[in-house]
Design a protein around this motif. Structure first.
Motif, PDB file in Angstrom:
ATOM      1  N   ARG A 274     -51.932  64.852  -7.634  1.00 49.43           N
ATOM      2  CA  ARG A 274     -53.285  64.355  -7.348  1.00 49.43           C
ATOM      3  C   ARG A 274     -53.738  64.790  -5.964  1.00 49.43           C
ATOM      4  O   ARG A 274     -54.922  65.062  -5.747  1.00 49.43           O
ATOM      5  CB  ARG A 274     -53.333  62.842  -7.470  1.00 49.43           C
ATOM      6  CG  ARG A 274     -53.156  62.321  -8.873  1.00 49.43           C
ATOM      7  CD  ARG A 274     -53.364  60.837  -8.982  1.00 49.43           C
ATOM      8  NE  ARG A 274     -54.745  60.465  -8.659  1.00 49.43           N
ATOM      9  CZ  ARG A 274     -55.214  59.230  -8.774  1.00 49.43           C
ATOM     10  NH1 ARG A 274     -54.407  58.258  -9.181  1.00 49.43           N
ATOM     11  NH2 ARG A 274     -56.458  58.960  -8.467  1.00 49.43           N
ATOM     12  N   GLN A 277     -55.613  67.905  -5.794  1.00 49.43           N
ATOM     13  CA  GLN A 277     -56.880  67.852  -6.524  1.00 49.43           C
ATOM     14  C   GLN A 277     -56.708  68.187  -8.003  1.00 49.43           C
ATOM     15  O   GLN A 277     -57.525  68.887  -8.608  1.00 49.43           O
ATOM     16  CB  GLN A 277     -57.910  68.798  -5.878  1.00 49.43           C
ATOM     17  CG  GLN A 277     -58.140  68.585  -4.400  1.00 49.43           C
ATOM     18  CD  GLN A 277     -58.572  67.157  -4.071  1.00 49.43           C
ATOM     19  OE1 GLN A 277     -59.442  66.612  -4.744  1.00 49.43           O
ATOM     20  NE2 GLN A 277     -57.968  66.564  -3.053  1.00 49.43           N
ATOM     21  N   ARG A 279     -54.545  66.577 -11.859  1.00 46.68           N
ATOM     22  CA  ARG A 279     -53.941  65.396 -12.471  1.00 46.68           C
ATOM     23  C   ARG A 279     -53.058  65.815 -13.632  1.00 46.68           C
ATOM     24  O   ARG A 279     -53.255  66.874 -14.233  1.00 46.68           O
ATOM     25  CB  ARG A 279     -55.024  64.426 -12.977  1.00 46.68           C
ATOM     26  CG  ARG A 279     -55.857  63.831 -11.869  1.00 46.68           C
ATOM     27  CD  ARG A 279     -56.570  62.609 -12.336  1.00 46.68           C
ATOM     28  NE  ARG A 279     -57.346  62.016 -11.259  1.00 46.68           N
ATOM     29  CZ  ARG A 279     -57.697  60.752 -11.205  1.00 46.68           C
ATOM     30  NH1 ARG A 279     -57.320  59.930 -12.152  1.00 46.68           N
ATOM     31  NH2 ARG A 279     -58.400  60.282 -10.207  1.00 46.68           N
TER      32      ARG A 279
END
Length: 431
Positions: A274, A277, A279
């Motif tokens: 995360r 940037q 997931r």
């Protein structure tokens, strides 16, 4: 006496502490400044004091800023003393290291041996002196870990040794006084003097007993404290490197605590991703495997899916033997403790793991936030309906004939007819 000879003196520093300390801040002088009344202070301390009281803190004599004198010679003296103190501490600690690393013959107690503990080069047998010196020098070499311990423990050892010497000095002072009193009373024959002399003899014995007791307690307490608090390599955090197999993505280094479980490590991985940037969109645990590669196996092991299948086919795929260069980590293990993970190991993650950046952009219905984003909508002629968002056009209708319908539209709800018509393929994040 030859005035050209160097005079080497060993002067204890403790009695000089007050002479090198500022009476205001009680610290070592910094930019020593002398007053007309002959007292020294740190420049900053005395300037602040004069602003408030305009009198010498030591003798209360009037002091003006214009009368202050910078004592650069005293600063130089302090610098020399500090340098010599640091050298003495370095030499003391280095001597401790040599004693710890020296062979038994070198560390033999002179009091228990009739043989000399060392010989001069003239007394040594030919060809043996240099070899002995080399061995001793080699034994005193420090490993990287020992250098770290040397850096942080040296101060503590020196301080504790100073504390012990102060304790011994106090004992010696009282002991010498008792011996002096015994000597004074030795020549007197009256009963009172004899009784007093016996009393001083008893005090001398008591002092010796108390000193031995205090010394033993000090050593025992210090030993117990170090045993409980001095970290070993098996109890300190370990830095390892994580990467995802088959992807040009290196998660990077993670610091694992000895008690970290694989579930906690997985949370750390998700958080690190995360921070990049991105997931984790798919992480199907039963089909995920963690391959541990130890530092010396990186150049010799081909990391591919065949290696995973080979390890899984073994009787013990989760081998905790630290001599094995490669093994699988059990998903319910505590890796650092159970597998003895060393710093610099690689952990490669295999299996059904997909990041958001690898997946197609979701349908607009999953991204909608009111007033946040405008959307381009398209018509699918093959499916015969309008209001197809750009993501669905690019993925769900990529082989269909599509045309622009409404460009730059500001929707007030999660509008896309592709899911409504049950044509959307982006609703399943596993794709």
């Amino acid at each position: 006496m030859d005035t050209n000879d160097d005079l080497h003196l060993s002067i204890p520093l403790d009695p000089l502490k007050d002479s090198f300390s500022c009476p205001i801040c009680m610290c070592l002088f910094h930019m020593t400044t002398l007053t007309l009344c002959g007292h020294r202070y740190c420049e900053g301390c005395i300037l602040e004091w004069i602003d408030r009281k305009r009198r010498c803190p030591c003798c209360n004599a009037p002091v003006r800023i214009a009368d202050l004198i910078r004592d650069t010679g005293f600063d130089a003296l302090i610098q020399i003393v500090v340098q010599q103190k640091n050298k003495a501490e370095d030499a003391y600690f280095s001597d401790l290291v040599k004693k710890c690393k020296a062979p038994v013959s070198v560390m033999a107690d002179p009091a228990t041996s009739d043989q000399p503990t060392s010989t001069t080069p003239d007394e040594a047998e030919p060809g043996t002196s240099n070899e002995a010196e080399k061995k001793l020098a080699k034994s005193a070499e420090l490993s990287p870990v020992e250098r770290i311990l040397h850096k942080y423990i040296r101060v503590g050892i020196v301080e504790h040794e100073r504390y012990y010497r102060n304790l011994k000095g106090q004992f010696q002072k009282h002991f010498d006084h008792a011996v002096e009193q015994i000597d004074i009373l030795k020549g007197k024959d009256d009963e009172a003097s004899e009784a007093e002399r016996k009393s001083w003899i008893q005090k001398k014995c008591t002092l010796s007993s108390e000193f031995q007791k205090c010394t033993k307690l000090l050593a025992t307490t210090y030993d117990r404290y170090l045993k409980e608090h001095l970290p070993t390599l098996s109890t300190i955090p370990v830095t390892v490197f994580f990467r995802l197999f088959g992807k040009d993505i290196v998660v990077g280094e993670l610091v694992l605590q000895p008690h970290s479980s694989m579930s906690q490590i997985k949370e750390m991985l998700f958080l690190r991703i995360r921070e990049r940037q991105d997931r984790v969109a798919v992480y199907r645990e039963p089909n995920v495997h963690y391959l541990l590669i130890r530092p010396y196996g990186k150049e010799h092991i081909v990391v591919d899916e065949a290696l995973i299948f080979t390890l899984l086919a073994q009787d013990n795929p989760y081998n905790t033997d630290q001599n094995e260069l490669v093994t699988l980590l059990h998903s319910e293990s505590i890796p650092v403790l159970e597998y003895g993970i060393q710093p610099g190991c690689d952990i490669v993650i295999f299996g059904e793991v997909k990041l958001r950046s690898e997946l197609p952009r979701p349908c607009f219905t999953a991204l909608f936030e009111e007033g946040e984003e405008k959307m381009d909508y398209f018509t699918c002629k093959d499916c015969s309906f309008n209001w197809v968002c750009r993501s669905c056009r690019d993925h769900c209708h990529k082989d269909h004939e599509t045309t622009p319908y409404v460009m730059g539209h500001q929707p007030t709800w999660a509008c896309c007819y592709c899911p409504r018509k049950k044509k959307c393929l982006l609703r399943d994040p596993g794709l």
